[in-house]
Enzyme design. Sequence first.
Site, short mmCIF file in Angstrom:
data_model
loop_
_atom_site.label_atom_id
_atom_site.label_comp_id
_atom_site.label_asym_id
_atom_site.label_seq_id
_atom_site.Cartn_x
_atom_site.Cartn_y
_atom_site.Cartn_z
N LEU A 6 14.60 -6.60 -9.23
CA LEU A 6 14.97 -7.10 -7.92
C LEU A 6 14.16 -8.37 -7.69
CD1 LEU A 6 15.05 -3.97 -5.54
CD2 LEU A 6 16.98 -5.48 -6.07
N ASP A 7 14.75 -9.37 -7.06
CA ASP A 7 14.00 -10.58 -6.74
C ASP A 7 12.75 -10.23 -5.95
OD1 ASP A 7 16.04 -12.08 -7.89
OD2 ASP A 7 17.13 -12.23 -5.99
#
Length: 263
Positions: free
Chosen positions: A108-109
């Site tokens: 996930l960013d």
Amino acid sequence: MEERVQKILSQWGIASRRQAEQMIEAGQVRLNGSVVHLGQKANPETDAIEVDGKLVKPSNRPQSIHLLLNKPAGVVSTCRESRNRPTILGLLPKTLSQGQGIHPVGRLDAESTGALLLTNDGALTFLLTHPRHHVPKTYHVWVQGHPPESVLQTWRQGVDLLGKKTLPAQVQILQRGVEDTLLEIVLTEGRNRQIRRVAELLSYPVIHLHRTAIGPIQLQPKRGSVLPSGHYRYLNDFEIDFLKNRVHLTSVQVPADMKEYRV
């Protein structure tokens, strides 16, 4: 039979393949007393492999661990970080974060939040992140503005992204604010920053992105409370069975060099 040292360490559950490569590059791994170079092969039956001066064997492999983490914003989905940003392993107790080979399944960013799987099963990680296995992932995404149905339909059908069309997606409106909109988006692929890039391309930039579920594995089960931000839980038997059945572990073989395995 000789195999690459990073693959051996991954198979034994010492580290993910990416972690093993980093450890080799840092000079932490020795083969028969000599520092290993990346890509070097060894015979696990006859050669002595050491990590940080400690001899490792297949019998040292830790028990398989499968976790669900609710990742907070500002935490990176990697095990090591050169810019001194907090990592997901920092959210785990040392009994899990050290010596267990735990790593994220995908990413996930840093600014995104929500459901992230962690495991020390390198083969499972490879298969779950392989393009052939379309595990659906559900996101709640706040975007700027109020996208009309025509834009949502374009998103559902697929958008050309760097010369390749995205797979069909489920997109529906959950809530409209004064200047923003909350969308629920279900993807079956995970290209780099895909939702953010598509939203930008359609002129409705993402304000916040939160992953709520990976297949049936949810941050908030139907009969339970939501997993708090920064906390983790062990997957139950049903959830583990879903992952393993999804990728047909008994019938799909992992390529010998696992070249596509990246976490």
